[in-house]
Design a protein around this motif. Structure first.
Motif, short mmCIF file in Angstrom:
data_model
loop_
_atom_site.label_atom_id
_atom_site.label_comp_id
_atom_site.label_asym_id
_atom_site.label_seq_id
_atom_site.Cartn_x
_atom_site.Cartn_y
_atom_site.Cartn_z
N ILE A 167 -8.67 -0.06 7.34
CA ILE A 167 -8.26 0.77 6.20
C ILE A 167 -8.72 2.19 6.48
O ILE A 167 -9.92 2.43 6.71
CB ILE A 167 -8.85 0.29 4.87
N CYS A 174 0.84 -1.22 0.00
CA CYS A 174 0.00 0.00 0.00
C CYS A 174 0.87 1.26 0.00
O CYS A 174 1.62 1.50 0.94
CB CYS A 174 -0.91 0.00 1.22
N PRO A 175 0.78 2.09 -1.04
CA PRO A 175 1.63 3.28 -1.09
C PRO A 175 1.23 4.34 -0.07
O PRO A 175 2.03 5.20 0.28
CB PRO A 175 1.42 3.81 -2.52
N SER A 176 -0.01 4.28 0.42
CA SER A 176 -0.47 5.27 1.39
C SER A 176 -0.26 4.81 2.83
O SER A 176 -0.56 5.57 3.75
CB SER A 176 -1.96 5.55 1.20
N CYS A 222 -6.48 6.66 1.45
CA CYS A 222 -6.36 5.71 0.32
C CYS A 222 -6.37 6.47 -1.01
O CYS A 222 -7.10 7.44 -1.17
CB CYS A 222 -7.54 4.75 0.38
N VAL A 223 -5.53 6.04 -1.95
CA VAL A 223 -5.52 6.66 -3.28
C VAL A 223 -6.19 5.77 -4.33
O VAL A 223 -6.10 6.02 -5.52
CB VAL A 223 -4.08 7.03 -3.72
N PHE A 224 -6.84 4.71 -3.87
CA PHE A 224 -7.62 3.83 -4.74
C PHE A 224 -6.80 3.27 -5.91
O PHE A 224 -7.29 3.19 -7.03
CB PHE A 224 -8.90 4.53 -5.22
S1 SF4 Z 1 -6.24 0.96 -2.90
FE1 SF4 Z 1 -5.91 2.21 -1.06
S2 SF4 Z 1 -5.65 0.71 0.58
FE2 SF4 Z 1 -5.34 -0.37 -1.36
S3 SF4 Z 1 -3.13 -0.30 -1.75
FE3 SF4 Z 1 -4.05 1.45 -2.82
S4 SF4 Z 1 -3.90 3.13 -1.34
FE4 SF4 Z 1 -3.61 1.25 -0.19
#
Ligand code: SF4
Ligand code: SF4
Length: 218
Positions: free
Chosen positions: A102, A78-80, A107-109
């Protein structure tokens, strides 16, 4: 540049105010033509496969618990850094996840967590409504994520083997994917650059020079 002026109105046009009549005729026509605006929230827009909506933890249809095996891959990728996982170990040293959160506002989706999960335990559903007055509502804990899954399958009729075809690692041969990622993907899925169906020949695809299997074997 020559400026075009509207020709002067004649006497009849002035008396009958033709522009007003034209405007009213247009209004009348539009009054009886089909509406092109959607009456949201009563009328919801259709969601398409691959839409990255609310996260959900897939509930196992037998144990009724999360399928997560606490491998930590999603939290690592997860980059965030918005996924937190806690787990216990049972007597056979099998990990049992006891905390999964979460923080959706960070989150950057990107969908990496879904792509990387080897057992298809985390998914992004087509549920898209996040509006809330309360930050806590979008801080999904394990129960909230399982509830999201329940709402998703209730609304869509999907089951626990659901794999979003657009959330699979791109350009990886099906045989190289974990078995949970090969399930229930329709054969006719042929998205360019994405190998998701058994009918698509690898030779017709734009595969990267190194597959996952080759990368793992060094
Ligand atoms: S979708 Fe959101 S929770 Fe999933 S890896 Fe990407 S940033 Fe993280
Ligand atoms: S990658 Fe999947 S199995 Fe591993 S911790 Fe994340 S959700 Fe659980």
């Amino acid at each position: 540049m020559k400026v075009q002026y509207k020709p002067k109105r004649n006497l009849l046009e002035t008396i009958f105010q033709v522009e007003i009549l034209q405007g009213m005729a247009l209004t009348l026509r539009k009054l009886f033509s089909p509406a092109i605006t959607r009456q949201y929230p009563q009328e919801k827009p259709p969601m398409y496969p691959g839409f990255r909506g609310q996260h959900a933890l897939v509930r196992d249809s037998v144990s009724k618990e999360s399928k997560c095996v606490a491998c930590m891959r999603c939290a690592t990728v997860c980059p965030s850094r918005c996924i937190q996982i806690g787990y216990d170990e049972d007597e056979t040293h099998k990990r049992v996840v006891n905390r999964y959160t979460i923080e959706v506002l960070r989150c950057v989706f990107c969908g990496y967590c879904v792509e990387v999960c080897p057992v298809g335990a985390i998914t992004m559903t087509e549920l898209f409504e996040y509006a809330t007055y309360d930050r806590q509502t979008v801080f999904f804990d394990k129960e909230a994520l399982l509830d999201n899954w329940d709402s998703f399958i209730l609304k869509t009729g999907k089951d626990a083997t659901y794999v979003n075809p657009l959330m699979r690692p791109r350009g990886v041969l099906e045989s190289s994917l974990p078995s949970a990622k090969r399930l229930t993907v329709p054969d006719d899925w042929t998205i360019e650059g994405q190998y998701v169906g058994t009918k698509v020949k690898p030779s017709t695809m734009n595969l990267p020079s190194t597959t996952h299997a080759e990368a793992e074997n060094g």
